[in-house]
Design a protein around this motif. Structure first.
Motif, PDB file in Angstrom:
ATOM      1  N   ASN A  27       0.647  -1.458   0.070  1.00  0.00           N
ATOM      2  CA  ASN A  27       0.433  -0.398  -0.289  1.00  0.00           C
ATOM      3  C   ASN A  27       0.954   1.346  -0.120  1.00  0.00           C
ATOM      4  O   ASN A  27       0.394   2.233  -0.711  1.00  0.00           O
ATOM      5  N   VAL A  28       1.862   1.193   0.554  1.00  0.00           N
ATOM      6  CA  VAL A  28       3.047   1.925   0.915  1.00  0.00           C
ATOM      7  C   VAL A  28       3.376   2.337  -0.491  1.00  0.00           C
ATOM      8  O   VAL A  28       4.022   4.068  -0.714  1.00  0.00           O
ATOM      9  N   LYS A  29       4.171   1.431  -1.062  1.00  0.00           N
ATOM     10  CA  LYS A  29       4.710   1.801  -2.494  1.00  0.00           C
ATOM     11  C   LYS A  29       3.667   2.095  -3.460  1.00  0.00           C
ATOM     12  O   LYS A  29       4.074   2.686  -4.289  1.00  0.00           O
ATOM     13  N   SER A  30       2.351   1.563  -3.275  1.00  0.00           N
ATOM     14  CA  SER A  30       1.298   2.201  -3.998  1.00  0.00           C
ATOM     15  C   SER A  30       1.622   3.607  -4.115  1.00  0.00           C
ATOM     16  O   SER A  30       1.284   4.298  -5.265  1.00  0.00           O
ATOM     17  N   VAL A  31       1.130   4.451  -3.121  1.00  0.00           N
ATOM     18  CA  VAL A  31       1.278   5.351  -3.142  1.00  0.00           C
ATOM     19  C   VAL A  31       2.884   6.461  -2.762  1.00  0.00           C
ATOM     20  O   VAL A  31       2.531   7.085  -3.952  1.00  0.00           O
ATOM     21  N   ALA A  32       3.701   6.069  -2.551  1.00  0.00           N
ATOM     22  CA  ALA A  32       4.647   6.234  -3.090  1.00  0.00           C
ATOM     23  C   ALA A  32       5.291   6.699  -4.556  1.00  0.00           C
ATOM     24  O   ALA A  32       5.597   7.863  -5.164  1.00  0.00           O
ATOM     25  N   ALA A  33       4.668   5.532  -5.763  1.00  0.00           N
ATOM     26  CA  ALA A  33       4.462   5.328  -6.668  1.00  0.00           C
ATOM     27  C   ALA A  33       3.893   6.599  -7.987  1.00  0.00           C
ATOM     28  O   ALA A  33       4.414   7.076  -8.396  1.00  0.00           O
ATOM     29  N   SER A  34       2.264   6.494  -6.993  1.00  0.00           N
ATOM     30  CA  SER A  34       1.077   7.878  -7.361  1.00  0.00           C
ATOM     31  C   SER A  34       2.188   8.724  -7.678  1.00  0.00           C
ATOM     32  O   SER A  34       1.883   9.764  -8.040  1.00  0.00           O
ATOM     33  N   ALA A  35       3.551   8.975  -6.276  1.00  0.00           N
ATOM     34  CA  ALA A  35       3.841  10.285  -5.536  1.00  0.00           C
ATOM     35  C   ALA A  35       4.336  10.856  -7.272  1.00  0.00           C
ATOM     36  O   ALA A  35       5.222  11.604  -7.962  1.00  0.00           O
ATOM     37  N   LEU A  36       6.131   9.616  -7.528  1.00  0.00           N
ATOM     38  CA  LEU A  36       6.593  10.084  -8.471  1.00  0.00           C
ATOM     39  C   LEU A  36       6.098   9.837  -9.790  1.00  0.00           C
ATOM     40  O   LEU A  36       6.609  10.882 -10.905  1.00  0.00           O
ATOM     41  N   THR A  37       5.131   9.080  -9.958  1.00  0.00           N
ATOM     42  CA  THR A  37       4.424  10.250 -11.169  1.00  0.00           C
ATOM     43  C   THR A  37       4.033  11.372 -11.695  1.00  0.00           C
ATOM     44  O   THR A  37       4.334  12.146 -13.079  1.00  0.00           O
ATOM     45  N   GLN A  38       3.613  12.190 -10.764  1.00  0.00           N
ATOM     46  CA  GLN A  38       2.813  12.870 -10.697  1.00  0.00           C
ATOM     47  C   GLN A  38       4.351  14.688 -10.491  1.00  0.00           C
ATOM     48  O   GLN A  38       4.554  15.340 -10.485  1.00  0.00           O
ATOM     49  N   ALA A  39       5.282  13.546  -9.931  1.00  0.00           N
ATOM     50  CA  ALA A  39       6.893  14.914  -9.799  1.00  0.00           C
ATOM     51  C   ALA A  39       7.275  15.498 -11.368  1.00  0.00           C
ATOM     52  O   ALA A  39       7.398  14.082 -12.281  1.00  0.00           O
ATOM     53  N   PRO A  40       7.798  15.867 -11.218  1.00  0.00           N
ATOM     54  CA  PRO A  40       8.263  16.750 -12.762  1.00  0.00           C
ATOM     55  C   PRO A  40       9.483  16.045 -13.464  1.00  0.00           C
ATOM     56  O   PRO A  40      10.415  15.229 -12.305  1.00  0.00           O
ATOM     57  N   ASP A  41       9.540  16.043 -14.613  1.00  0.00           N
ATOM     58  CA  ASP A  41      10.475  15.171 -14.639  1.00  0.00           C
ATOM     59  C   ASP A  41      12.122  15.600 -14.742  1.00  0.00           C
ATOM     60  O   ASP A  41      12.109  16.610 -14.551  1.00  0.00           O
ATOM     61  N   LYS A  42      13.041  15.346 -14.621  1.00  0.00           N
ATOM     62  CA  LYS A  42      14.367  15.918 -14.898  1.00  0.00           C
ATOM     63  C   LYS A  42      14.310  16.549 -16.310  1.00  0.00           C
ATOM     64  O   LYS A  42      14.253  15.754 -16.573  1.00  0.00           O
ATOM     65  N   LYS A  43      15.290  17.880 -16.476  1.00  0.00           N
ATOM     66  CA  LYS A  43      15.675  18.296 -17.424  1.00  0.00           C
ATOM     67  C   LYS A  43      16.881  17.562 -17.539  1.00  0.00           C
ATOM     68  O   LYS A  43      18.164  17.709 -16.579  1.00  0.00           O
ATOM     69  N   LYS A  44      17.027  17.194 -19.087  1.00  0.00           N
ATOM     70  CA  LYS A  44      18.509  16.818 -19.665  1.00  0.00           C
ATOM     71  C   LYS A  44      19.295  18.040 -20.204  1.00  0.00           C
ATOM     72  O   LYS A  44      18.241  18.842 -20.968  1.00  0.00           O
TER      73      LYS A  44
END
Length: 50
Positions: A27-44
């Protein structure tokens, strides 16, 4: 959630650590993954031509 809302760098970092920890519950991993999908992409950075 509005289109312009993004996860902060500190929350994304903590979410990443939770996902790497084998003791973290599903459950915690699910929430963490959701947070990461909403994180801005790193600029190259583009390489400059000489």
């Amino acid at each position: 959630m509005a289109k312009n809302e993004k996860t902060s760098k500190s929350v994304a970092s903590k979410a990443s650590k939770l996902l790497k920890n084998p003791k973290t519950s599903k459950n915690v991993k699910s929430v963490a993954a959701s947070a990461l999908t909403q994180a801005p992409d790193k600029k190259k950075t583009a390489k400059k031509k000489k």
